[in-house]
Design a protein around this motif. Sequence first.
Motif, mmCIF file in Angstrom:
data_model
loop_
_atom_site.group_PDB
_atom_site.id
_atom_site.type_symbol
_atom_site.label_atom_id
_atom_site.label_comp_id
_atom_site.label_asym_id
_atom_site.label_seq_id
_atom_site.Cartn_x
_atom_site.Cartn_y
_atom_site.Cartn_z
ATOM 1 N N ASP A 164 38.433 35.161 42.736
ATOM 2 C CA ASP A 164 39.339 35.410 41.602
ATOM 3 C C ASP A 164 38.780 34.735 40.354
ATOM 4 N N MET A 165 37.574 35.149 39.940
ATOM 5 C CA MET A 165 36.829 34.374 38.955
ATOM 6 C C MET A 165 37.223 34.669 37.504
ATOM 7 N N HIS A 166 37.519 35.944 37.180
ATOM 8 C CA HIS A 166 37.679 36.260 35.764
ATOM 9 C C HIS A 166 38.558 37.491 35.571
ATOM 10 N N ALA A 167 39.653 37.303 34.818
ATOM 11 C CA ALA A 167 40.589 38.392 34.516
ATOM 12 C C ALA A 167 41.157 39.007 35.789
ATOM 13 N N GLY A 168 41.320 38.162 36.810
ATOM 14 C CA GLY A 168 41.784 38.636 38.101
ATOM 15 C C GLY A 168 43.260 38.393 38.337
ATOM 16 N N GLU A 169 43.591 38.144 39.595
ATOM 17 C CA GLU A 169 44.986 38.029 40.005
ATOM 18 C C GLU A 169 45.696 36.880 39.301
ATOM 19 N N LEU A 170 45.055 35.721 39.216
ATOM 20 C CA LEU A 170 45.711 34.544 38.652
ATOM 21 C C LEU A 170 45.933 34.681 37.146
ATOM 22 N N VAL A 183 49.259 42.122 27.780
ATOM 23 C CA VAL A 183 48.584 42.789 28.906
ATOM 24 C C VAL A 183 48.627 44.300 28.700
ATOM 25 N N LYS A 184 47.464 44.897 28.578
ATOM 26 C CA LYS A 184 47.379 46.339 28.398
ATOM 27 C C LYS A 184 47.345 47.057 29.749
ATOM 28 N N ASP A 185 47.613 48.348 29.702
ATOM 29 C CA ASP A 185 47.529 49.158 30.919
ATOM 30 C C ASP A 185 46.098 49.155 31.451
ATOM 31 N N GLY A 186 45.987 49.305 32.744
ATOM 32 C CA GLY A 186 44.683 49.446 33.359
ATOM 33 C C GLY A 186 44.323 48.373 34.353
ATOM 34 N N TYR A 187 45.064 47.255 34.367
ATOM 35 C CA TYR A 187 44.696 46.170 35.276
ATOM 36 C C TYR A 187 44.892 46.555 36.736
ATOM 37 N N ALA A 188 45.825 47.470 37.006
ATOM 38 C CA ALA A 188 46.103 47.842 38.395
ATOM 39 C C ALA A 188 44.924 48.575 39.035
ATOM 40 N N GLY A 189 44.051 49.147 38.222
ATOM 41 C CA GLY A 189 42.911 49.865 38.778
ATOM 42 C C GLY A 189 41.578 49.241 38.415
ATOM 43 N N ALA A 190 41.584 47.947 38.094
ATOM 44 C CA ALA A 190 40.370 47.306 37.567
ATOM 45 C C ALA A 190 39.715 46.331 38.538
ATOM 46 N N ASP A 191 40.095 46.351 39.811
ATOM 47 C CA ASP A 191 39.525 45.397 40.764
ATOM 48 C C ASP A 191 37.999 45.496 40.810
ATOM 49 N N CYS A 192 37.360 44.336 40.851
ATOM 50 C CA CYS A 192 35.889 44.300 40.909
ATOM 51 C C CYS A 192 35.453 43.085 41.713
ATOM 52 N N VAL A 213 35.267 42.116 34.560
ATOM 53 C CA VAL A 213 36.267 41.627 35.507
ATOM 54 C C VAL A 213 35.584 41.188 36.795
ATOM 55 N N VAL A 214 36.019 40.049 37.338
ATOM 56 C CA VAL A 214 35.623 39.636 38.679
ATOM 57 C C VAL A 214 36.889 39.168 39.387
ATOM 58 N N GLY A 215 37.383 39.976 40.300
ATOM 59 C CA GLY A 215 38.615 39.635 40.996
ATOM 60 C C GLY A 215 39.444 40.866 41.282
ATOM 61 N N ARG A 216 40.710 40.622 41.624
ATOM 62 C CA ARG A 216 41.616 41.711 42.007
ATOM 63 C C ARG A 216 42.893 41.649 41.169
ATOM 64 N N PRO A 217 42.820 42.051 39.906
ATOM 65 C CA PRO A 217 44.020 42.024 39.062
ATOM 66 C C PRO A 217 45.130 42.934 39.563
ATOM 67 N N SER A 218 44.801 43.888 40.419
ATOM 68 C CA SER A 218 45.842 44.779 40.948
ATOM 69 C C SER A 218 46.907 44.020 41.726
ATOM 70 N N LEU A 219 46.579 42.810 42.191
ATOM 71 C CA LEU A 219 47.530 42.009 42.965
ATOM 72 C C LEU A 219 48.416 41.135 42.082
ATOM 73 N N ALA A 220 48.212 41.172 40.783
ATOM 74 C CA ALA A 220 48.941 40.292 39.871
ATOM 75 C C ALA A 220 50.405 40.693 39.739
ATOM 76 N N SER A 221 51.246 39.684 39.458
ATOM 77 C CA SER A 221 52.658 39.949 39.183
ATOM 78 C C SER A 221 53.219 38.830 38.321
ATOM 79 N N ALA A 222 54.274 39.151 37.588
ATOM 80 C CA ALA A 222 54.934 38.142 36.762
ATOM 81 C C ALA A 222 55.532 37.036 37.626
ATOM 82 N N ALA A 223 56.026 37.390 38.797
ATOM 83 C CA ALA A 223 56.613 36.377 39.685
ATOM 84 C C ALA A 223 55.571 35.352 40.107
ATOM 85 N N LYS A 224 54.369 35.800 40.392
ATOM 86 C CA LYS A 224 53.298 34.869 40.739
ATOM 87 C C LYS A 224 52.963 33.982 39.540
#
Length: 251
Positions: A164-170, A183-192, A213-224
């Motif tokens: 989760d190095m850069h612009a990822g889930e965290l 946060v713009k649209d597109g993070y849900a399909g940007a995993d790298c 991007v390095v990580g899985r931004p698709s897993l991100a959420s406001a609750a996290k």
Amino acid sequence: MTAPPQPPTPAGLLPADTTEDVRRRRPELAVLPIGSFEQHGPYLPLTTDTVIACTVAREVAAAHDVLLLPPLTVSCSQEHAAWPGTVSISARTLHAVVTDLADSLLRSGIEALVLVNGHGGNYVLRNVVQEAAGRGIRMALFPGTADWDAARDRAGIRTSAHSDMHAGELETSILLHAHPELVKDGYAGADCPADDRRHLLTLGLSAYTTSGVVGRPSLASAAKGRELLAGLTEAFAEYVALLGAGADADD
């Protein structure tokens, strides 16, 4: 020609204290957010690290009597130089600026400083803290690895810290919670995924990702993001005790 609309500026990230506020409270500990101005993929702003550092510092300042300083917004982002918009300063300059700020605080009677670092490439900050012992000011770097690990566990972050190095889930989660307007649209399909980055410092990040991007931004959420900030705020109490400064803001 009409200029394109500018993205929103996040509110509430700069301190609003007057000199009389500081005189009345007499804080013993200062908090300095340090971010960067670098690419964070196509959906997070160049100011992401600064926004995160300021958001963490703001939460800390709400819980403890500290002098909240304005952020350093440009730092050591040379590994991101391949992407437009990224701006850097040298490690020498960052070291000098933080050291000068610490000396200024010391002259004003504040003998403890916590650097809230939002950018992993600011390696030199460890040296600044290491050298502070001989300068008469107590200093710490926050969040530490253990603080991030505990906050990640609390929030249920699924990606490892390395992956989760850069612009990822965290990072995406924190902005979704604290500043969703950025946060713009597109993070849900940007995993790298790019776990093998053994020559990152030599080759730069562009050798491992085309999107930035390095990580899985698709897993991100406001609750996290909410739980990450809550965990870091709790962790900061140890630093207050360590530096022997300040009490809870509610005291």
